[in-house]
Design a protein around this motif. Structure first.
Motif, PDB file in Angstrom:
ATOM      1  N   ASP A  97      -7.548 -11.471  -4.888  1.00 31.43           N
ATOM      2  CA  ASP A  97      -8.613 -10.987  -4.008  1.00 31.43           C
ATOM      3  C   ASP A  97      -7.998 -10.164  -2.875  1.00 31.43           C
ATOM      4  OD1 ASP A  97     -10.749 -10.539  -2.338  1.00 31.43           O
ATOM      5  OD2 ASP A  97     -11.496 -12.609  -2.411  1.00 31.43           O
ATOM      6  N   ASP A  99      -9.357  -7.847  -0.905  1.00 31.67           N
ATOM      7  CA  ASP A  99     -10.164  -7.744   0.318  1.00 31.67           C
ATOM      8  C   ASP A  99      -9.926  -8.945   1.225  1.00 31.67           C
ATOM      9  OD1 ASP A  99     -11.275  -5.310  -0.333  1.00 31.67           O
ATOM     10  OD2 ASP A  99     -13.022  -6.196  -1.343  1.00 31.67           O
ATOM     11  N   ASN A 103      -8.230  -8.665   4.970  1.00 34.13           N
ATOM     12  CA  ASN A 103      -9.021  -9.033   6.146  1.00 34.13           C
ATOM     13  C   ASN A 103      -8.562 -10.331   6.788  1.00 34.13           C
ATOM     14  OD1 ASN A 103     -10.751  -6.775   5.928  1.00 34.13           O
ATOM     15  ND2 ASN A 103     -11.954  -7.814   4.359  1.00 34.13           N
ATOM     16  N   ASN A 128     -13.811   1.724   3.535  1.00 30.82           N
ATOM     17  CA  ASN A 128     -13.217   1.840   2.206  1.00 30.82           C
ATOM     18  C   ASN A 128     -13.490   3.239   1.672  1.00 30.82           C
ATOM     19  OD1 ASN A 128     -12.326  -0.909   2.064  1.00 30.82           O
ATOM     20  ND2 ASN A 128     -14.443  -1.513   1.667  1.00 30.82           N
ATOM     21  N   LYS A 135      -8.175   3.596  -4.789  1.00 30.48           N
ATOM     22  CA  LYS A 135      -8.990   2.894  -3.800  1.00 30.48           C
ATOM     23  C   LYS A 135      -8.164   2.686  -2.538  1.00 30.48           C
ATOM     24  CE  LYS A 135     -11.904   0.344  -7.074  1.00 30.48           C
ATOM     25  NZ  LYS A 135     -12.331  -1.010  -7.539  1.00 30.48           N
ATOM     26  N   LYS A 137      -8.225   1.428   1.872  1.00 29.35           N
ATOM     27  CA  LYS A 137      -8.863   0.892   3.078  1.00 29.35           C
ATOM     28  C   LYS A 137      -8.295   1.647   4.269  1.00 29.35           C
ATOM     29  CE  LYS A 137      -9.455  -3.428   5.737  1.00 29.35           C
ATOM     30  NZ  LYS A 137     -10.936  -3.474   5.652  1.00 29.35           N
TER      31      LYS A 137
END
Length: 528
Positions: A97, A99, A103, A128, A135, A137
Motif C-alpha cells: 500500500d 499511499d 502518507n 497525484n 504515477k 505524488k
C-alpha cells in the motif's frame, strides 16, 4: 553688409554640420563597443544536459549550470546551482500500500496540520498526477525563514516505477518563481532505466583541532585503548550517584562514564558535571532539541511537535546556546557531547522526516551550534555523531550517512542498538536480538565510512522479556572485542513503559535481578 552676414552664417552652418557629422561618426564607433547600459552582455542561457545514472537506474536532463555530486551513491545523486538543489534517491517500500506508506511514514509530520502550524510551514500542493507515464505524488512546501535567500521552497515528486519501487526527487529553491518551470522540465525528462550496482566508497575522518588540554588527552587515551570503558545511565530524578555507588559496590567496578540528558531551555547542569568529576566520571552530555522547555511551548501539541531545528537555524536560540557553551567551557574538564541522536528515526522531530524530508536541515542546525561553540572557544567538548542502528523508515535518503555533519564537526561516532525483546511483537513485530546480531550489523554498515573514528555505544541494554537476559550479557562480554572500534559502552538502566498500561514493557535495568549484576561482574573480572 547683408552679403557678408549671410556668408558668415553659411560658414557657421558648414562648421556645425561637419562637427555634427564627426560626433555622429564617433558615436557610431562607440556604439560598437560593449556598453553595460546600451548593450548589456547576456550570459548564455543554461541548456539541458542529459545524464544516465547507472548506479540508481534513471535518465534525466538538468540544466548545465547545475553541478552533479555522485559521492553519496547508492543513497542519492545531487544536482546543485546557485538557486536550485535536487536530490534523487531510489527507494523500495516495505508495504504494498504505497499511499499508506507515503502518507503515514514519509509525510508523517509534513501532512500534519498542527505540525506545520507550529513550525511555520505552508503546504502549497498535495496531489497525484502522471509524470512521463509514471504515477506520481507531488508535495510542495515552503517555510518562512530569517534568511530570505535560503532555499526554503520545496517541490517534491515521488515517481512510482513498479509495485513497490519509486524514486524521490526533492527540489529546493530560493527562487521558486523563476525555477518552477525548470523543475517541471527536469521532471518531464525523468525516466527509469536498468540499475547497475555501484560500489559505495565514502569514508569520513575525525578532526580534533577544536580539542585542547585534558579533552585532547582523554580523546587520545580512548582512541588508543585496547579495552572498553563501561558507563551507565539512571535518571537524574533518582539520585543516580547514590544508585551508581550501590551497583558499583556489588560488581566491584566504578563506571568511568555516565549519561545525562537535557533539552533546550534546561539550565546547564554544572552541578552534575562537577559531581561526576569529583567521582572520577566523564559525562556523556546529551542535548536533544526535540522540544523546548521555554514558557511559550506549554501546549501539548506544540511541545511534542515543535521542531526547534528551524529556530536554531534562524538564530532564535543563539543567546541560550552561547550561554550553554560558555558554561561548558568554564567547567574546563572533558565532556562527551552528544547532539540530537537517532536523527534517522521517525520518533525524533529533528529527523529528516520532520524536516522537509531533507537531512541538510539537520546538518545546518548542527553546524550552527558547532560554530557558536567555536566562537566561545570551547575546547573541552568531544562531539558525538550518533545515528540509530537502523533507519526508520528504511529510505536511502534517510540513511544515517546522509546526516553526517562533515569531517570538521565530529570526533566520535556513537552507535546505538537495543535488544528491545518481544513485548511489542504483536504490535510492531519487534523480536529478541542478540548482541552480535545487533552490533555485527552496525559494524558491517559503519566499518568503512567510520573506520578512522573511535566508537562509543552511547546507550544500549537488553530487555528481559522474550529471552535470557543473563545469557545476553554473557554474549556481550564474549563478543565485544570483535568490534575494536568500540571504546566505551554505556548501559541504559531504566525502562520503556507500555503506553496503555504505563507499566514497564522493556525492562532494561542492569540491576533488575541480582543474577544480571553478577553476570556483569563476572564479565568484568574475565576481562582484567
Amino acid at each position: 553688409m547683408k552679403n557678408r552676414f549671410a556668408i558668415a552664417i553659411a560658414i557657421l552652418l558648414l562648421v556645425f554640420t561637419a562637427c555634427s557629422a564627426s560626433a555622429e561618426k564617433e558615436n557610431r564607433k562607440a556604439s560598437l563597443l560593449p556598453n553595460p547600459i546600451l548593450n548589456p552582455i547576456k550570459e548564455p542561457a543554461p541548456i539541458p544536459r542529459e545524464y544516465n545514472i547507472d548506479g540508481l537506474g534513471f535518465h534525466i536532463a538538468v540544466l548545465d549550470n547545475m553541478q552533479m555530486d555522485d559521492s553519496y551513491q547508492p543513497y542519492f545523486i545531487r544536482f546543485t546551482s546557485s538557486t536550485l538543489d535536487l536530490k534523487i534517491s531510489k527507494e523500495i517500500s516495505p508495504y504494498d500500500d504505497l499511499d499508506m506508506y507515503f502518507n503515514k511514514y514519509i509525510y508523517k509530520y509534513l501532512l500534519n496540520d498542527t505540525f506545520r502550524k507550529v513550525n511555520g510551514i505552508k503546504l502549497l500542493e498535495n496531489s497525484n498526477t502522471m509524470i512521463n507515464g509514471y504515477k506520481a505524488k507531488i508535495v510542495a512546501l515552503s517555510r518562512a525563514a530569517s534568511d530570505p535567500a535560503g532555499k526554503n521552497y520545496y517541490y517534491q515528486a515521488i515517481v512510482v516505477t513498479d509495485k513497490r519501487s519509486f524514486y524521490m526527487l526533492n527540489f529546493k529553491t530560493s527562487a521558486p518563481e523563476s525555477d518552477i518551470s525548470t523543475i517541471k522540465e527536469i521532471l518531464n525528462s525523468f525516466r527509469a532505466t536498468e540499475a547497475k550496482p555501484t560500489v559505495f566508497a565514502l569514508k569520513f575522518k575525525p578532526d580534533v583541532s577544536n580539542l585542547g588540554g585534558e579533552a585532547l588527552d582523554y580523546y587520545n587515551k580512548i582512541k588508543n585503548a585496547d579495552t572498553v570503558d563501561w558507563g551507565i545511565f539512571y535518571p537524574a530524578s533518582l539520585r543516580p550517584f547514590e544508585k551508581f555507588k550501590e551497583i558499583e559496590q556489588k560488581i566491584n567496578y566504578q563506571f568511568p562514564v555516565m549519561l545525562h540528558y537535557m533539552y533546550l531551555g534546561h539550565n546547564f547542569p554544572t552541578p552534575i558535571l562537577e559531581q561526576a568529576h569529583e567521582n572520577g566520571k566523564i559525562v556523556e552530555l546529551t542535548l536533544q532539541t526535540m522540544w523546548s522547555t521555554q514558557t511559550e511551548d506549554t501546549e501539548y501539541n506544540k511541545n511534542t511537535l515543535h521542531s526547534t531545528v528551524y529556530d536554531i537555524i534562524d538564530g532564535e536560540y543563539d543567546e541560550y546556546l552561547r550561554d550553554f557553551a560558555r558554561q561548558l567551557k568554564d567547567f574546563g574538564h572533558p565532556v562527551l557531547f552528544r547532539l540530537n541522536n537517532e536523527m534517522n528515526g521517525t520518533w525524533t522531530v529533528y529527523s529528516g522526516i520532520a524536516s522537509m524530508c531533507d537531512p541538510d536541515v539537520y546538518i545546518e542546525a548542527w553546524r550552527h551550534i558547532y560554530q557558536i561553540f567555536e566562537e566561545q572557544k570551547v575546547d573541552n567538548a568531544i562531539w558525538i555523531f550518533n545515528p540509530n542502528d537502523r533507519d526508520f523508515p528504511p529510505l536511502n535518503w534517510n540513511n544515517q550517512a546522509c546526516y553526517y555533519p562533515g569531517d570538521g564537526y565530529v570526533q566520535l561516532i556513537g552507535v546505538t542498538g537495543y535488544n528491545t525483546g518481544n513485548y511489542f511483537e504483536k504490535k510492531t513485530g519487534e523480536k529478541w536480538r542478540g548482541f552480535n546480531e545487533i552490533y555485527k550489523n552496525i559494524s558491517d554498515r559503519f566499518s568503512v565510512m567510520y573506520s578512522d573514528y573511535p566508537w562509543i555505544i552511547t546507550e544500549f541494554a537488553s530487555n528481559s522479556a522474550g529471552g535470557d537476559k543473563r545469557a545476553w550479557i554473557r554474549e556481550m562480554f564474549d563478543s565485544i572485542d570483535n568490534y575494536p572500534n568500540i571504546k566505551i559502552a554505556v548501559w541504559w538502566s531504566y525502562f520503556d513503559p507500555d503506553p496503555e498500561t504505563k507499566k514497564p514493557a522493556r525492562k532494561y535495568w542492569l540491576d533488575e535481578k541480582e543474577i544480571y549484576l553478577m553476570e556483569f561482574k563476572k564479565g568484568l573480572e574475565m576481562r582484567k
